[in-house]
Enzyme design. Structure first.
Site, PDB file in Angstrom:
ATOM      1  N   ARG A 103      -3.805 -18.923 -37.932  1.00 33.74           N
ATOM      2  CA  ARG A 103      -4.665 -20.111 -37.832  1.00 33.74           C
ATOM      3  C   ARG A 103      -4.122 -21.011 -36.731  1.00 33.74           C
ATOM      4  NH1 ARG A 103      -5.418 -22.386 -43.112  1.00 33.74           N
ATOM      5  NH2 ARG A 103      -5.177 -20.275 -43.930  1.00 33.74           N
ATOM      6  N   GLU A 121      -1.946  14.310   0.333  1.00 31.86           N
ATOM      7  CA  GLU A 121      -1.004  14.808   1.334  1.00 31.86           C
ATOM      8  C   GLU A 121       0.261  15.324   0.647  1.00 31.86           C
ATOM      9  OE1 GLU A 121       0.834  13.413   5.607  1.00 31.86           O
ATOM     10  OE2 GLU A 121       0.655  11.911   4.026  1.00 31.86           O
ATOM     11  N   HIS A 128      -2.594   8.998   1.793  1.00 26.87           N
ATOM     12  CA  HIS A 128      -1.485   9.262   2.709  1.00 26.87           C
ATOM     13  C   HIS A 128      -0.179   9.187   1.927  1.00 26.87           C
ATOM     14  CE1 HIS A 128       1.508   7.739   5.830  1.00 26.87           C
ATOM     15  NE2 HIS A 128       1.137   8.903   6.308  1.00 26.87           N
ATOM     16  N   ASN A 129       0.739  10.113   2.218  1.00 24.13           N
ATOM     17  CA  ASN A 129       2.033  10.124   1.490  1.00 24.13           C
ATOM     18  C   ASN A 129       1.798   9.972  -0.015  1.00 24.13           C
ATOM     19  OD1 ASN A 129       3.360  10.368   3.916  1.00 24.13           O
ATOM     20  ND2 ASN A 129       4.083   8.261   3.994  1.00 24.13           N
ATOM     21  N   ARG A 145      -9.048  13.312  10.530  1.00 27.83           N
ATOM     22  CA  ARG A 145      -8.209  12.608   9.567  1.00 27.83           C
ATOM     23  C   ARG A 145      -7.414  11.541  10.314  1.00 27.83           C
ATOM     24  NH1 ARG A 145      -2.836  13.031   7.687  1.00 27.83           N
ATOM     25  NH2 ARG A 145      -2.570  12.248   5.562  1.00 27.83           N
ATOM     26  N   HIS A 170       9.447  12.328   1.774  1.00 26.86           N
ATOM     27  CA  HIS A 170       9.206  11.837   3.130  1.00 26.86           C
ATOM     28  C   HIS A 170      10.421  12.190   3.977  1.00 26.86           C
ATOM     29  CE1 HIS A 170       7.995   8.786   6.254  1.00 26.86           C
ATOM     30  NE2 HIS A 170       6.826   9.295   5.911  1.00 26.86           N
ATOM     31  N   ASP A 222      -4.619 -24.334  -2.475  1.00 21.39           N
ATOM     32  CA  ASP A 222      -3.315 -25.003  -2.432  1.00 21.39           C
ATOM     33  C   ASP A 222      -3.139 -25.589  -1.041  1.00 21.39           C
ATOM     34  OD1 ASP A 222      -0.650 -25.794  -2.431  1.00 21.39           O
ATOM     35  OD2 ASP A 222       0.008 -24.099  -3.653  1.00 21.39           O
ATOM     36  N   GLU A 229       1.767  19.202   5.052  1.00 19.97           N
ATOM     37  CA  GLU A 229       2.669  18.942   6.174  1.00 19.97           C
ATOM     38  C   GLU A 229       3.862  19.875   5.970  1.00 19.97           C
ATOM     39  OE1 GLU A 229       1.976  17.096   8.672  1.00 19.97           O
ATOM     40  OE2 GLU A 229       0.141  16.224   7.878  1.00 19.97           O
ATOM     41  N   ASP A 286       0.657 -17.566 -37.706  1.00 18.15           N
ATOM     42  CA  ASP A 286       0.237 -17.691 -39.104  1.00 18.15           C
ATOM     43  C   ASP A 286      -1.253 -17.399 -39.274  1.00 18.15           C
ATOM     44  OD1 ASP A 286      -0.858 -19.893 -37.913  1.00 18.15           O
ATOM     45  OD2 ASP A 286      -0.082 -21.354 -39.370  1.00 18.15           O
ATOM     46  N   GLU A 327      -2.034 -26.460 -31.044  1.00 15.09           N
ATOM     47  CA  GLU A 327      -2.026 -25.088 -30.507  1.00 15.09           C
ATOM     48  C   GLU A 327      -3.273 -24.836 -29.664  1.00 15.09           C
ATOM     49  OE1 GLU A 327       0.449 -22.279 -33.570  1.00 15.09           O
ATOM     50  OE2 GLU A 327      -1.439 -23.106 -34.316  1.00 15.09           O
ATOM     51  N   ASP A 369       3.992  16.623   1.830  1.00 12.43           N
ATOM     52  CA  ASP A 369       5.047  16.877   2.818  1.00 12.43           C
ATOM     53  C   ASP A 369       6.070  17.824   2.193  1.00 12.43           C
ATOM     54  OD1 ASP A 369       3.842  15.217   4.557  1.00 12.43           O
ATOM     55  OD2 ASP A 369       5.455  13.753   4.716  1.00 12.43           O
ATOM     56  N   SER A 407     -14.355 -25.297 -42.517  1.00 14.26           N
ATOM     57  CA  SER A 407     -13.617 -25.358 -43.790  1.00 14.26           C
ATOM     58  C   SER A 407     -12.875 -26.673 -43.951  1.00 14.26           C
ATOM     59  CB  SER A 407     -12.611 -24.209 -43.860  1.00 14.26           C
ATOM     60  OG  SER A 407     -11.641 -24.333 -42.824  1.00 14.26           O
TER      61      SER A 407
END
Length: 797
Positions: free
Chosen positions: A153, A335, A305-306, A584, A350, A742, A384, A151, A158, A337, A185
């Site tokens: 507001r 890369e 890679h890939n 590489r 792949h 935790d 490749e 609404d 809330e 392939d 207000s």
């Protein structure tokens, strides 16, 4: 709350139509296509969706999440459905990070145009927003989330719920007092500016106020002289502090009178500290600041890679999107392939797995379009090649025709080079890395064609042998021996002596023998071979063999296991090898989940192309992103001088002087607006701690952490100092990680930021946190004080 941004939003017919809402078909796959009602909210910054108009709506995305909007024909998924769904009515919303694209099909071309044009307008608006507008948008998003009944507001109930979502654990009576103060207000609810004032009262920074008062003589303002002293003494800004102080006052002081008097108020001081000027990342390192005229082998190169995979390596999806995302994030080596495909068209996937297939032609088209959107510096295609002669010719044709002038197919000046060209010389060029039939010297021989020489036959036989494998080395290879035949071994593991034996006779397969009468057809197509110029792939046998037999434009690939072994056994030789030849490194084939290795140990040895599975978020990609965040994110980072010296004595496993050890002191002061691990969960508040991790040479690798702050993710205070000793700062990366403590299980990740040592600013700095995907978590940050000094007493860094 819409009023915060709506006054600055452009008035546009498309946006008005989007706010009315549209039924569109949401497409996830060939079998999943469902109608949904999409509507731009009144704030102009969020899009919600429902099953139907008037139905229960929920957030779909924020405009700040959107990277770009593509037309239907640019969508890989929609193109595959072109016979069923009209491409001209479709469009794709591409998000930042690794979030999947959203493919939508409107009921008409006109409706599709409304959404595409409207979204692009909003994305441009968000991109150009200043710091205050970004904060307003963030508040607007939270207001939308907390305004349960929509609404416009917010009641106190809330607000209480929203505070919990925002990680604020606050005494109810105190929260109600702030609520009543903000409710100017006296309506019993908060609207627009009232909510902003409530937020400001929540985010008062006592630690910054104390700092301000320490340097201000009257506690009300910093005079120009006081601000200059602060910049010089604490921020280590050096001799230019006077000029910088004037610039910063002009940029951050909110009052015109303060600007005229050259003074900085508390609000201006806070604005400076929270801005890019007060960031831990040195703005000097943001543009291209390094020498880009040195040979390619002197740079780290952002490598993938890939690249075609957006999932795992066994049954994940292959997609052109993998190339687009990699190139847009600054990757400069991708890369490809390539395997024989149907109808004479090569495909990319792949090999020998269940990953999906994509046409090679589509991959090259995407590379042509996106190669230089993020960076002008050269892109390397690591091929490749597993294709037949015939489909190799198709590969060469597609590369030549689609890439056109972008493709580098001859040396830059038409002359025989004496060293690799520089990134600067190769701007706007795409280079092919792969097998090559001849040497560059032979290419330049101006002789008439002659019958196949004995040498050429030997080269072709060796190429055929190597082609039985992936060009990435195998760990094991069979061998056999007979009285009348010579030993045959995998050329990627054999010794130089075995190489000479192999070169004496044609061979069909490793571990199998040919009689001298059998002939072998060369498996590499000359038209594809000729496209390899500066990046000829060769097998690695030993560093001695490389020095004796190889040339500077020839390069080898190493599995992560092989590279680790070489660093341990011959680290200095590897460093020297990488001063004149490219290397590489690629992840193990056993990483079927597309996980990553730690790239740092390979960078320590000077390896240039340390290939990463970019689709997989985590620590390793944080390091990669951190290193390449500098130098305009162009994908090339100049290696330290001791990794560019051919006579270097540096050993990555045993670094010794002349390096001067540095002491790094980090005071972790406070945190601001830390997000929940699950932002939609209304459960407990986080218990944050900060871990600082150093990555570099082995003696420098360390981590320390603060204690945790209970039940406060909104404005936690630690005030703890961590101390590190750094022997080789030139190779060090710093990673700041915020975790949710935790005691029962592993601490949950909240955010991180990673940067190179040489890009770190000293002094009081904010570290603006990023998500697992590297996306800004604005306004989440941690406030620290950084100080470095040489280990010897009395020395000043």
């Amino acid at each position: 709350m819409a009023s915060l941004l709506q006054g600055r939003l452009p008035i546009n017919q498309d946006l008005l139509l989007m706010q009315k809402g549209t039924m569109m078909r949401k497409v996830r796959s060939k079998s999943w296509k469902k109608l949904r009602y999409f509507r731009l909210q009144d704030d102009g910054m969020t899009v919600w969706h429902a099953r139907q108009a008037g139905g229960r709506a929920k957030p779909s995305f924020s405009i700040s999440d959107v990277d770009t909007v593509r037309e239907g024909h640019e969508s890989e998924l929609l193109r595959n459905l072109a016979e069923e769904l009209p491409l001209e009515q479709g469009f794709t919303i591409v998000f930042h990070g690794r979030r999947s694209n959203l493919d939508l099909v409107a009921n008409s071309v006109e409706e599709a145009q409304v959404w595409m044009q409207g979204l692009r307008l909003l994305v441009d608006f968000v991109t150009s927003m200043d710091q205050q507008e970004r904060l307003d948008q963030w508040l607007s998003d939270w207001f939308q989330r907390g305004d349960k009944n929509q609404d416009g507001r917010m009641s106190f109930r809330e607000v209480q719920r929203l505070l919990h979502l925002m990680n604020v654990e606050m005494d109810q009576e105190h929260a109600f007092q702030l609520f009543q103060t903000a409710d100017a207000s006296q309506s019993g609810t908060l609207e627009g500016e009232e909510f902003v004032n409530f937020y400001k009262s929540l985010t008062q920074r006592a630690e910054v106020q104390e700092l301000f008062e320490n340097f201000s003589s009257d506690g009300q303002k910093l005079t120009l002289l006081e601000f200059v002293d602060f910049l010089q003494e604490w921020q280590k800004e050096g001799e230019h502090a006077s000029d910088l102080a004037l610039e910063l006052i002009d940029r951050h002081e909110p009052s015109d009178s303060g600007k005229l008097r050259h003074v900085l108020s508390m609000d201006g001081f806070l604005s400076y500290l929270c801005s890019k000027d007060g960031d831990i990342f040195n703005p000097i390192c943001l543009p291209i600041y390094q020498d880009m005229t040195q040979p390619l082998n002197h740079y780290y190169i952002n490598s993938s890679h890939n690249t075609y995979l957006v999932g795992d390596q066994f049954c994940g999806q292959s997609s052109v999107e993998g190339y687009i995302r990699a190139l847009k994030r600054g990757c400069r080596c991708v890369e490809v392939d390539i395997w024989d495909g149907p109808s004479g068209e090569p495909i990319v996937y792949h090999g020998h797995t269940l990953t999906s297939r994509i046409p090679f032609k589509d991959v090259v088209t995407a590379i042509a379009q996106y190669a230089f959107q993020t960076s002008d510096y050269p892109v390397i295609l690591s091929l490749e090649n597993h294709c037949s002669w015939e489909q190799q010719e198709v590969i060469a044709h597609h590369l030549t025709e689609i890439l056109g002038e972008q493709l580098l197919s001859t040396t830059l000046d038409g002359q025989l080079p004496t060293q690799l060209p520089s990134p600067e010389e190769l701007r706007g060029k795409i280079l092919v890395k792969g097998k090559k039939l001849k040497t560059l010297e032979e290419d330049f021989e101006e002789e008439e064609e002659e019958p196949e020489s004995e040498l050429e036959g030997e080269q072709e036989a060796e190429l055929e042998l190597e082609a039985q494998f992936e060009s990435e080395p195998h760990e094991l290879s069979p061998r056999s021996k007979d009285k009348n035949d010579k030993v045959v071994m995998c050329p990627l593991l054999c010794s130089p002596m075995c190489c000479q034996i192999v070169a004496q006779a044609p061979i069909s397969k490793p571990g199998f023998l040919l009689s001298p009468k059998q002939k072998s057809k060369p498996i590499l197509c000359p038209s594809l071979s000729s496209l390899v110029v500066y990046l000829k792939a060769v097998s690695f046998y030993s560093f001695a063999h490389s020095r004796e037999h190889y040339r500077f434009y020839e390069m080898s690939s190493f599995s992560e296991a092989k590279a680790k072994s070489l660093i341990k056994e011959a680290g200095n030789e590897f460093v020297q090898h990488n001063t004149w030849q490219l290397s590489r490194v690629y992840p193990s084939g056993l990483r079927t989940d597309s996980s990553n290795y730690n790239p740092q140990e390979f960078w320590n040895a000077g390896c240039q192309m340390v290939a990463m599975n970019m689709q997989t978020a985590g620590l390793e990609m944080d390091l990669c992103d951190g290193l390449f965040r500098q130098n305009a994110g162009c994908g090339y980072v100049l290696k330290p001088d001791f990794l560019r010296d051919a006579q270097s004595s540096f050993h990555p496993e045993r670094p010794i002087s002349p390096f001067k050890a540095q002491v790094l002191l980090i005071k972790v002061i406070s945190g601001q607006q830390l997000p929940k691990v699950d932002k939609n969960k209304e459960g407990s508040i986080v218990d944050p701690l900060v871990r600082v991790e150093i990555f570099g040479v082995r003696p420098d690798t360390a981590r320390q952490e603060t204690s945790y702050v209970e039940n406060n993710g909104f404005n936690p205070y630690w005030g703890q100092t961590l101390c590190f000793r750094i022997l080789v700062p030139e190779l060090a990366l710093l990673r700041f990680v915020v975790k949710d403590y935790d005691w029962k299980s592993r601490n949950d990740f909240i955010g991180q930021y990673t940067l190179p040592w040489n890009c770190m600013q000293q002094g009081y700095r904010h570290i603006h946190l990023l998500s697992k995907d590297g996306i800004s978590l604005h306004p989440a940050s941690i406030f620290v004080h950084i100080c470095t000094q040489e280990e010897l007493e009395g020395a000043d860094s």
